[in-house]
Design a protein around this motif. Structure first.
Motif, mmCIF file in Angstrom:
data_model
loop_
_atom_site.group_PDB
_atom_site.id
_atom_site.type_symbol
_atom_site.label_atom_id
_atom_site.label_comp_id
_atom_site.label_asym_id
_atom_site.label_seq_id
_atom_site.Cartn_x
_atom_site.Cartn_y
_atom_site.Cartn_z
ATOM 1 N N LEU A 1 1.340 -34.621 -17.913
ATOM 2 C CA LEU A 1 2.629 -34.182 -17.343
ATOM 3 C C LEU A 1 3.733 -34.352 -18.362
ATOM 4 O O LEU A 1 4.877 -34.547 -18.012
ATOM 5 C CB LEU A 1 2.962 -35.005 -16.106
ATOM 6 C CG LEU A 1 2.257 -34.629 -14.812
ATOM 7 C CD1 LEU A 1 2.751 -35.505 -13.678
ATOM 8 C CD2 LEU A 1 2.470 -33.163 -14.477
ATOM 9 N N LYS A 2 3.383 -34.271 -19.625
ATOM 10 C CA LYS A 2 4.389 -34.508 -20.656
ATOM 11 C C LYS A 2 5.088 -33.209 -21.047
ATOM 12 O O LYS A 2 5.117 -32.261 -20.288
ATOM 13 C CB LYS A 2 3.744 -35.246 -21.828
ATOM 14 C CG LYS A 2 3.309 -36.659 -21.375
ATOM 15 C CD LYS A 2 2.994 -37.566 -22.537
ATOM 16 C CE LYS A 2 1.660 -37.175 -23.142
ATOM 17 N NZ LYS A 2 1.159 -38.183 -24.071
ATOM 18 N N LEU A 3 5.653 -33.190 -22.250
ATOM 19 C CA LEU A 3 6.553 -32.088 -22.609
ATOM 20 C C LEU A 3 5.925 -30.697 -22.638
ATOM 21 O O LEU A 3 6.598 -29.710 -22.373
ATOM 22 C CB LEU A 3 7.185 -32.376 -23.977
ATOM 23 C CG LEU A 3 8.467 -33.199 -23.922
ATOM 24 C CD1 LEU A 3 8.966 -33.480 -25.330
ATOM 25 C CD2 LEU A 3 9.533 -32.445 -23.131
ATOM 26 N N LEU A 4 4.619 -30.614 -22.949
ATOM 27 C CA LEU A 4 4.009 -29.277 -22.982
ATOM 28 C C LEU A 4 4.002 -28.690 -21.577
ATOM 29 O O LEU A 4 4.391 -27.540 -21.360
ATOM 30 C CB LEU A 4 2.595 -29.347 -23.564
ATOM 31 C CG LEU A 4 2.520 -29.652 -25.062
ATOM 32 C CD1 LEU A 4 1.095 -29.972 -25.491
ATOM 33 C CD2 LEU A 4 3.086 -28.499 -25.896
ATOM 34 N N THR A 5 3.583 -29.491 -20.605
ATOM 35 C CA THR A 5 3.577 -29.017 -19.215
ATOM 36 C C THR A 5 5.008 -28.769 -18.732
ATOM 37 O O THR A 5 5.272 -27.773 -18.042
ATOM 38 C CB THR A 5 2.839 -30.027 -18.310
ATOM 39 O OG1 THR A 5 1.472 -30.074 -18.725
ATOM 40 C CG2 THR A 5 2.896 -29.627 -16.861
ATOM 41 N N SER A 6 5.943 -29.624 -19.119
ATOM 42 C CA SER A 6 7.345 -29.397 -18.727
ATOM 43 C C SER A 6 7.852 -28.063 -19.279
ATOM 44 O O SER A 6 8.559 -27.334 -18.588
ATOM 45 C CB SER A 6 8.245 -30.518 -19.247
ATOM 46 O OG SER A 6 7.853 -31.729 -18.681
ATOM 47 N N ASN A 7 7.482 -27.746 -20.518
ATOM 48 C CA ASN A 7 7.878 -26.457 -21.096
ATOM 49 C C ASN A 7 7.299 -25.290 -20.300
ATOM 50 O O ASN A 7 7.973 -24.289 -20.085
ATOM 51 C CB ASN A 7 7.444 -26.364 -22.558
ATOM 52 C CG ASN A 7 8.540 -26.812 -23.502
ATOM 53 O OD1 ASN A 7 9.443 -26.036 -23.829
ATOM 54 N ND2 ASN A 7 8.501 -28.077 -23.897
ATOM 55 N N ALA A 8 6.054 -25.430 -19.872
ATOM 56 C CA ALA A 8 5.425 -24.370 -19.071
ATOM 57 C C ALA A 8 6.186 -24.199 -17.759
ATOM 58 O O ALA A 8 6.550 -23.078 -17.374
ATOM 59 C CB ALA A 8 3.962 -24.715 -18.796
ATOM 60 N N LEU A 9 6.450 -25.307 -17.091
ATOM 61 C CA LEU A 9 7.088 -25.232 -15.769
ATOM 62 C C LEU A 9 8.540 -24.752 -15.871
ATOM 63 O O LEU A 9 9.023 -24.029 -14.999
ATOM 64 C CB LEU A 9 7.015 -26.589 -15.070
ATOM 65 C CG LEU A 9 5.595 -27.058 -14.712
ATOM 66 C CD1 LEU A 9 5.614 -28.512 -14.248
ATOM 67 C CD2 LEU A 9 4.968 -26.159 -13.642
ATOM 68 N N ALA A 10 9.206 -25.146 -16.945
ATOM 69 C CA ALA A 10 10.606 -24.734 -17.110
ATOM 70 C C ALA A 10 10.718 -23.239 -17.428
ATOM 71 O O ALA A 10 11.766 -22.631 -17.236
ATOM 72 C CB ALA A 10 11.271 -25.557 -18.210
ATOM 73 N N SER A 11 9.610 -22.632 -17.890
ATOM 74 C CA SER A 11 9.619 -21.192 -18.233
ATOM 75 C C SER A 11 9.188 -20.318 -17.074
ATOM 76 O O SER A 11 9.321 -19.101 -17.143
ATOM 77 C CB SER A 11 8.602 -20.897 -19.340
ATOM 78 O OG SER A 11 8.690 -21.795 -20.384
ATOM 79 N N SER A 12 8.597 -20.920 -16.050
ATOM 80 C CA SER A 12 7.849 -20.133 -15.065
ATOM 81 C C SER A 12 8.661 -19.739 -13.837
ATOM 82 O O SER A 12 9.618 -20.406 -13.467
ATOM 83 C CB SER A 12 6.614 -20.922 -14.611
ATOM 84 O OG SER A 12 5.740 -21.097 -15.702
ATOM 85 N N THR A 13 8.215 -18.630 -13.236
ATOM 86 C CA THR A 13 8.776 -18.251 -11.934
ATOM 87 C C THR A 13 7.936 -18.877 -10.816
ATOM 88 O O THR A 13 8.435 -19.102 -9.725
ATOM 89 C CB THR A 13 8.779 -16.715 -11.769
ATOM 90 O OG1 THR A 13 7.442 -16.211 -11.998
ATOM 91 C CG2 THR A 13 9.719 -16.055 -12.779
ATOM 92 N N HIS A 14 6.653 -19.114 -11.114
ATOM 93 C CA HIS A 14 5.728 -19.617 -10.089
ATOM 94 C C HIS A 14 4.773 -20.650 -10.678
ATOM 95 O O HIS A 14 4.537 -20.661 -11.882
ATOM 96 C CB HIS A 14 4.894 -18.477 -9.498
ATOM 97 C CG HIS A 14 5.705 -17.446 -8.782
ATOM 98 N ND1 HIS A 14 6.330 -16.418 -9.439
ATOM 99 C CD2 HIS A 14 5.988 -17.302 -7.465
ATOM 100 C CE1 HIS A 14 6.977 -15.671 -8.553
ATOM 101 N NE2 HIS A 14 6.793 -16.184 -7.347
ATOM 102 N N VAL A 15 4.215 -21.470 -9.789
ATOM 103 C CA VAL A 15 3.202 -22.424 -10.244
ATOM 104 C C VAL A 15 2.037 -22.464 -9.250
ATOM 105 O O VAL A 15 2.235 -22.356 -8.041
ATOM 106 C CB VAL A 15 3.811 -23.833 -10.481
ATOM 107 C CG1 VAL A 15 4.583 -24.346 -9.281
ATOM 108 C CG2 VAL A 15 2.761 -24.852 -10.892
#
Ligand SMILES: Nc1ncnc2c1ncn2[C@@H]1O[C@H](COP(=O)(O)OP(=O)(O)OP(=O)(O)O)[C@@H](O)[C@H]1O
Ligand SMILES: [Mg+2]
Length: 258
Positions: free
Chosen positions: A135-149
């Motif tokens: 749940l570190k920065l790579l996942t945060s970058n993904a979630l911050a870019s996304s419309t959906h999860v």
């Protein structure tokens, strides 16, 4: 066209994130969509499956793109892959040091990917992001870019829900920078409605996550075969149960993101 960007995230390792990204990409493309896969995992499993080159041969992967200049985007984008109508931004082992680099140098460490892929939104119908098991920065970058999860959950395992509350709390934090991020739901992986453990996990997933995708993915060795052969299930096992499950899931997602 403004791409729907879907992060497939769960810090629990081996719950089916990469498999979901790969086969969902294939099925969305099969339905006529232009699809891009972004691999944010140092293991680069999605790249090893979809890509027609080895990640170690690629000079601009997500690792270089995240910490580098936006002009690298054109070099990062690989339109030629093993899957028709699926483009790829490769992941690589170099991602292992990216989180430290982002922490040290980036002005907004969680939002580098969002900035870098802004220009791609008009080129694709769907962008799928494969996250690493953390749940570190790579996942945060993904979630911050996304419309959906989408949150894949291993249904046959009694530990399938371990850590899900942490993930949901993390989503809440990310919504402070990306307020429109929508949860499409939990996706039950290796699910078999006849097994008690699967039924229990499904009930518990519903209680904890609140939303479960209608289509689930059954257990099948064809998934491993497809990975070894670097192929889609459409090409390999068009009429198999697991392929049809991903096909129906793609249809469900197309409807839900409208
Ligand atoms: N429906 C399925 N049936 C059988 N095996 C599956 C299924 N889905 C995934 N697997 C297998 O389970 C393993 C883990 O799947 P996958 O790599 O997709 O998980 P992951 O969440 O991406 O893992 P990691 O956290 O390491 O990135 C793989 O060997 C994969 O082939
Ligand atoms: Mg993976």
């Amino acid at each position: 066209m403004s791409a729907k960007i879907i992060a497939v995230a769960n810090h629990k390792g081996g719950c089916g994130k990469t498999t979901t990204v790969v086969h969902l990409a294939s099925e969305l493309a099969h339905l006529g969509n232009k699809v891009l896969v972004i691999d944010l995992d140092p293991q680069a499993n999605a790249s090893l499956h979809i890509g027609n080159k080895h990640p170690s041969e690629i000079s601009v992967t997500t690792a270089e793109l995240l910490v580098g200049d936006i002009s690298l985007l054109a070099d990062a984008l690989e339109e030629n892959t093993n899957f028709e109508n699926v483009s790829l931004i490769y992941g690589s082992l170099n991602l292992g040091k990216t989180e430290d680099q982002l922490k040290d140098d980036a002005p907004r460490p969680s939002e580098e990917l969002a900035t870098k892929i802004e220009l791609l939104k008009d080129l694709y119908d769907f962008i799928l992001i494969d996250c690493p098991p953390s749940l570190k920065l790579l996942t945060s970058n993904a979630l911050a870019s996304s419309t959906h999860v989408i949150i894949p959950i291993e249904s046959g395992s009694q530990y399938g829900l371990y850590g899900v509350t942490d993930l949901l709390n993390h989503l809440e934090k990310i919504r402070r920078i990306n307020p429109d991020l929508k949860l499409l739901g939990a996706l039950l992986i290796k699910h078999d409605e006849r097994q008690n453990v699967c039924k229990l996990i499904k009930d518990e997933a519903y209680k904890q996550v609140g939303l479960i995708l209608e289509n689930s993915i059954p257990q099948s060795t064809k998934v491993n075969q497809a990975a070894i052969m670097q192929q889609s299930l459409v090409k390999l096992e068009k009429n198999s149960k697991v392929r049809k499950a991903f096909q129906m899931l793609a249809q469900e997602i197309v409807e839900k993101v409208q």
